[in-house]
Design a protein around this motif. Structure first.
Motif, PDB file in Angstrom:
ATOM      1  N   TYR A 157      38.035  37.422  40.465  1.00 28.41           N
ATOM      2  CA  TYR A 157      37.305  36.234  40.049  1.00 28.41           C
ATOM      3  C   TYR A 157      37.342  36.125  38.533  1.00 28.41           C
ATOM      4  O   TYR A 157      37.232  37.125  37.830  1.00 28.41           O
ATOM      5  CB  TYR A 157      35.852  36.286  40.534  1.00 28.41           C
ATOM      6  N   ASP A 158      37.452  34.889  38.031  1.00 24.20           N
ATOM      7  CA  ASP A 158      37.484  34.678  36.586  1.00 24.20           C
ATOM      8  C   ASP A 158      36.080  34.881  36.016  1.00 24.20           C
ATOM      9  O   ASP A 158      35.087  34.952  36.740  1.00 24.20           O
ATOM     10  CB  ASP A 158      38.017  33.281  36.265  1.00 24.20           C
TER      11      ASP A 158
ATOM     12  N   THR B 182      33.270  32.280  36.918  1.00 21.10           N
ATOM     13  CA  THR B 182      32.788  32.453  38.288  1.00 21.10           C
ATOM     14  C   THR B 182      31.847  33.646  38.376  1.00 21.10           C
ATOM     15  O   THR B 182      30.804  33.578  39.036  1.00 21.10           O
ATOM     16  CB  THR B 182      33.975  32.638  39.260  1.00 21.10           C
ATOM     17  N   ARG B 183      32.191  34.735  37.693  1.00 20.16           N
ATOM     18  CA  ARG B 183      31.322  35.923  37.716  1.00 20.16           C
ATOM     19  C   ARG B 183      29.980  35.636  37.066  1.00 20.16           C
ATOM     20  O   ARG B 183      28.934  36.055  37.557  1.00 20.16           O
ATOM     21  CB  ARG B 183      32.025  37.111  37.048  1.00 20.16           C
TER      22      ARG B 183
ATOM     23  N   HIS C  27      28.000  33.405  39.437  1.00 25.63           N
ATOM     24  CA  HIS C  27      27.523  34.202  40.563  1.00 25.63           C
ATOM     25  C   HIS C  27      26.324  35.053  40.150  1.00 25.63           C
ATOM     26  O   HIS C  27      25.318  35.119  40.863  1.00 25.63           O
ATOM     27  CB  HIS C  27      28.651  35.095  41.096  1.00 25.63           C
TER      28      HIS C  27
ATOM     29  N   HIS D 209      28.808  25.460  39.669  1.00 26.41           N
ATOM     30  CA  HIS D 209      29.698  26.290  40.498  1.00 26.41           C
ATOM     31  C   HIS D 209      30.600  25.423  41.364  1.00 26.41           C
ATOM     32  O   HIS D 209      31.798  25.675  41.482  1.00 26.41           O
ATOM     33  CB  HIS D 209      28.871  27.241  41.365  1.00 26.41           C
TER      34      HIS D 209
ATOM     35  N   THR E 195      34.634  25.266  41.084  1.00 30.04           N
ATOM     36  CA  THR E 195      35.464  25.555  42.259  1.00 30.04           C
ATOM     37  C   THR E 195      36.383  24.377  42.571  1.00 30.04           C
ATOM     38  O   THR E 195      37.577  24.564  42.831  1.00 30.04           O
ATOM     39  CB  THR E 195      34.579  25.868  43.482  1.00 30.04           C
TER      40      THR E 195
ATOM     41  N   VAL F 266      38.754  28.646  40.871  1.00 25.08           N
ATOM     42  CA  VAL F 266      38.498  29.786  41.752  1.00 25.08           C
ATOM     43  C   VAL F 266      39.766  30.044  42.555  1.00 25.08           C
ATOM     44  O   VAL F 266      40.313  29.134  43.178  1.00 25.08           O
ATOM     45  CB  VAL F 266      37.303  29.501  42.690  1.00 25.08           C
ATOM     46  N   GLN F 267      40.222  31.291  42.522  1.00 26.29           N
ATOM     47  CA  GLN F 267      41.442  31.656  43.238  1.00 26.29           C
ATOM     48  C   GLN F 267      41.278  31.330  44.719  1.00 26.29           C
ATOM     49  O   GLN F 267      40.327  31.751  45.352  1.00 26.29           O
ATOM     50  CB  GLN F 267      41.713  33.144  43.065  1.00 26.29           C
TER      51      GLN F 267
ATOM     52  N   ILE G 295      32.391  41.903  40.637  1.00 26.01           N
ATOM     53  CA  ILE G 295      31.734  40.610  40.497  1.00 26.01           C
ATOM     54  C   ILE G 295      30.723  40.607  39.355  1.00 26.01           C
ATOM     55  O   ILE G 295      30.471  39.569  38.750  1.00 26.01           O
ATOM     56  CB  ILE G 295      31.093  40.141  41.821  1.00 26.01           C
TER      57      ILE G 295
END
Length: 194
Positions: free
Chosen positions: A3-4, A7-8, A11, A64, A68, A73-74, A188
């Protein structure tokens, strides 16, 4: 799954906010104009903190979703919602069968089930924050709730139950992954790593 950084951070902030919200919900008391002993003191202050954190969480959840949807987000939406793609759904089913055989895959590798579970959590958290926001705008300082607010209060309570189940299950799985030596928690919450 890698996760980039954004994103972390999202989260971590959402996880912290939901943890705070669940904790506050155990001790807060909302104003109620029908109650002969209206909420005062610390329980009412905890409710007000719950309102502010809830509004902040809605902002984080919207961020988020936008992150996304903008393909940062991968795996994107297919990673979070594999239910409508035959190949992705088949991969989720393989992961589920592995769990039923007590084989927990490392989510650092392409784990479709972990992504699908995160997608469900994101939906539940968004529903919780959205219904809470509607309640916020339909509840007066004295505790009077409008009719639409009452409907959303029932929905908010339903989503609260779902969030509790999700939260407990999510933490239990994180502990299980950690016990098995998977680096998913460290991955994460590595907020400074690129």
């Amino acid at each position: 799954m890698r996760y980039d950084r954004v994103t972390r951070w999202l989260h971590a902030a959402i996880a912290f906010g939901i943890t705070a919200q669940l904790g506050l919900s155990l001790f807060m008391e909302a104003p109620d104009d029908r109650d002969s002993h209206p909420a005062t003191g610390l329980p009412l202050q905890l409710f007000e903190a719950h309102e502010l954190i809830g509004l902040s969480l809605l902002g984080l959840l919207v961020a988020h979703w936008l992150w996304t949807l903008s393909s940062h987000v991968q795996g994107g939406m297919r990673h979070l919602f594999p239910w409508f793609n035959r190949k992705s759904l088949a991969t989720v089913m393989l992961d589920l069968r592995a769990i039923l055989r007590f084989q927990l895959k490392d989510p650092a590798r392409e784990n479709a089930l972990a992504g699908a579970i995160h997608g469900l959590g994101l939906l539940a958290a968004t529903a919780m924050a959205a219904t809470g926001t509607v309640i916020f705008f339909n509840l007066s300082e004295s505790g009077h709730m409008t009719a639409p607010g009452g409907i959303f209060l029932e929905l908010h309570s339903l989503f609260a139950s779902l969030i509790w189940v999700y939260y407990i299950g999510h933490v239990m799985m994180a502990i299980a992954h950690s016990w098995l030596g998977h680096a998913s928690i460290r991955e994460i919450f590595s907020l400074l790593k690129k």
